[in-house]
Motif scaffolding. Sequence first.
Motif, PDB file in Angstrom:
ATOM      1  N   UNK A 159       0.827  -1.203   0.000  1.00 52.99           N
ATOM      2  CA  UNK A 159       0.000   0.000   0.000  1.00 52.99           C
ATOM      3  C   UNK A 159       0.862   1.254   0.000  1.00 52.99           C
ATOM      4  N   UNK A 160       1.955   1.226   0.750  1.00 50.32           N
ATOM      5  CA  UNK A 160       2.860   2.376   0.793  1.00 50.32           C
ATOM      6  C   UNK A 160       3.568   2.561  -0.542  1.00 50.32           C
ATOM      7  N   UNK A 161       3.992   1.450  -1.171  1.00 50.97           N
ATOM      8  CA  UNK A 161       4.656   1.515  -2.478  1.00 50.97           C
ATOM      9  C   UNK A 161       3.724   2.135  -3.521  1.00 50.97           C
ATOM     10  N   UNK A 199      -1.113   0.528 -15.044  1.00 52.36           N
ATOM     11  CA  UNK A 199      -2.277   1.057 -14.349  1.00 52.36           C
ATOM     12  C   UNK A 199      -1.917   2.022 -13.227  1.00 52.36           C
ATOM     13  N   UNK A 200      -2.956   2.717 -12.782  1.00 48.74           N
ATOM     14  CA  UNK A 200      -2.856   3.544 -11.599  1.00 48.74           C
ATOM     15  C   UNK A 200      -3.099   2.708 -10.349  1.00 48.74           C
ATOM     16  N   UNK A 205      -3.439  -1.799  -6.466  1.00 47.89           N
ATOM     17  CA  UNK A 205      -3.542  -2.057  -5.026  1.00 47.89           C
ATOM     18  C   UNK A 205      -4.349  -3.310  -4.718  1.00 47.89           C
ATOM     19  N   UNK A 206      -5.123  -3.806  -5.687  1.00 51.65           N
ATOM     20  CA  UNK A 206      -6.067  -4.894  -5.421  1.00 51.65           C
ATOM     21  C   UNK A 206      -5.423  -6.269  -5.392  1.00 51.65           C
ATOM     22  N   UNK A 227      -4.376 -13.427 -14.222  1.00 48.83           N
ATOM     23  CA  UNK A 227      -5.486 -13.300 -13.292  1.00 48.83           C
ATOM     24  C   UNK A 227      -5.737 -11.837 -12.942  1.00 48.83           C
ATOM     25  N   UNK A 228      -4.653 -11.097 -12.753  1.00 42.65           N
ATOM     26  CA  UNK A 228      -4.792  -9.668 -12.451  1.00 42.65           C
ATOM     27  C   UNK A 228      -5.488  -8.936 -13.600  1.00 42.65           C
ATOM     28  N   UNK A 229      -5.043  -9.189 -14.829  1.00 39.13           N
ATOM     29  CA  UNK A 229      -5.631  -8.500 -15.978  1.00 39.13           C
ATOM     30  C   UNK A 229      -7.104  -8.868 -16.157  1.00 39.13           C
ATOM     31  N   UNK A 230      -7.410 -10.141 -15.995  1.00 43.77           N
ATOM     32  CA  UNK A 230      -8.792 -10.582 -16.176  1.00 43.77           C
ATOM     33  C   UNK A 230      -9.713  -9.971 -15.124  1.00 43.77           C
ATOM     34  N   UNK A 231      -9.217  -9.861 -13.909  1.00 42.10           N
ATOM     35  CA  UNK A 231     -10.049  -9.376 -12.806  1.00 42.10           C
ATOM     36  C   UNK A 231     -10.222  -7.864 -12.821  1.00 42.10           C
TER      37      UNK A 231
END
Length: 610
Positions: A159-161, A199-200, A205-206, A227-231
């Motif tokens: 979250x900090x990064x 992405x932003x 963060x998700x 998985x990240x891209x699909x979600x």
Amino acid sequence: MACKNDKATSTKSVVNESDLSTEAAPSSDTNPTQVFWGDTHLHTDLSMDAGAFGNRIGMDEAYRFARGEEVVSSTGLKTKLDRPLDFLVIADHSDGMGLFPAIVNKEEWAVKLDEYPRWRKLYDEGKNSEMALDIIFNFSQGNFSFKTNDPNIMKPVWEDIVAKAEEYNEPGKFTAFIGYEWTSLIKGNNLHRNVIYRDNGDKAITQLPYTNEDSSDPEKLWENLASYEERTGGKVLAIPHNGNLSNGMMFMEETISGKEFDEAYLKKRAKWEPLYEVTQIKGDGEAHPFLSPNDEFADYENWDFGNLDLSTLKSDDMLEHEYARSALKIGLKYKASMGTNPYKFGMIGSTDSHTSLATADDDNFFGKASNVEPSKERWDHPFVKAEKATIYTWQTVASGYAAVWAQENTRASIWDAMERKETYGTTGSRMQIRFFGGWDYEDNDLANLVEAGYEKGVPMGGDLNNAGSKSPTFMVHTLMDPISGSLDRIQIVKGWSNTDGTLEEKVYDVVWSGDRIVDANGKVPSIGNSVNLEDATWDNSIGATELKAVWVDPDFDPALEAFYYVRVLEIPTPRWTLYDKLRYGAELSKEVPLTQTERGYTSPIWYSPK
């Protein structure tokens, strides 16, 4: 002066930027006309090894330094880039992210670790190197007593990064990418990848970074990215760390699990890994003399000692699967036989600095880690010391930078250029390189390089096919870095796959400075060396400020898969070791090189008969 620290200054031969010619005609609005400089591989004190080695500065200092502000290094030196970078990826290790600050601050979870008493004692005694090497050796061999991917520990750090990247990102002025380094190690063999988001923060963060604890298999990383891209509907890519510490595993011809490549694997690797980090602090990864004996420039800063922790030393049979040029050739073999090229990557350079300072400048080289920041003694400091071998700090390299041709300085524009491979890497120089391939370029197209380049062909990273009866023509153009060495020559490196599956390569001198004549062996003679070892200056009169040419492949076979990339060589200039020698009066051993030949490598242009 490119850069300096407060202990000493360096003297360079400088060419005024106004003396350099520029491209004569603008491109259309859709074609990139700007080159942006950055580092996709920087570590702060959040990386457990960086902190253990003595890094005491974090993300704020890293971003401020990259943007051209003065900061104070971990060892108290004031330092500044007088030519800011355009973009930065803080790529701290995903495994153990935030571990070192937790040890320093005696956080409850860290104090409970079995390793804590040993590490804390080394820290309290100021034995940073011993602590860091203990962490590296035990992590690389899988000997930690704890999980390095505990989400309760990772989440606040991630979250900090993300928050810091959002804070420092200024579209149009400076791009702060969100990213991390997936630190895959298999018994000390380095298979690291730097993961970069388009992405932003709302999307990045998700999902927590993927770790070696999750898996050391790149296929599992790709599944995680998919998985990240699909979600989220987001975009992400991975850049392999230069492969010279992988002991032949970076560009293997089977999967990590020992299976033969299938079409699905080939396509996934080509999709998720469009770029390759060809040069960095831990050696150059373009070519090796053992693999390219006819290339007199293939011996630049090679690291062929062993794997990351030197638990296994290097053997010649490993080299083919570690260097960019040989990997590009292997990729052609798969393209010819299976229809997909898994190693169809573009080129970039980056630092892999663990000091929070993104500099690849020899006169401002802060070393791999904070325990070897500028000093009289650092040249002789063991970088890695193991029972079988030792690598010394003088063998590290002030390298490299990533150059990207993009429309604007934003996450989307630069990331898209990376995906399409319109990139090149240098060992530290900020030379400008353009490279186009087509079928109909003529000498007069050089006057309208950008417009003609895109209109009649493709840029670096592009594809040519359906040759018919023509040989491909290429346009190359380079402007020197006005505060680095002038230009020696432009070369085009070609690789191809024969119908019987054998792989070949050839390096062509396309255009060079001065009135040198090709010798009886087909080689352009050395340009000489003007470096004054007494004051670290040099004379740029022996090189050129600009080189350009249209070149036709004289050996073209339209039936064979091939690639072409540009290598640009500067005249010799001082190496960082010479600056240290003069600044501090260091007594270096005779084996330590004092000069170097900076260079740049473009992404290839591929030809396919299909």
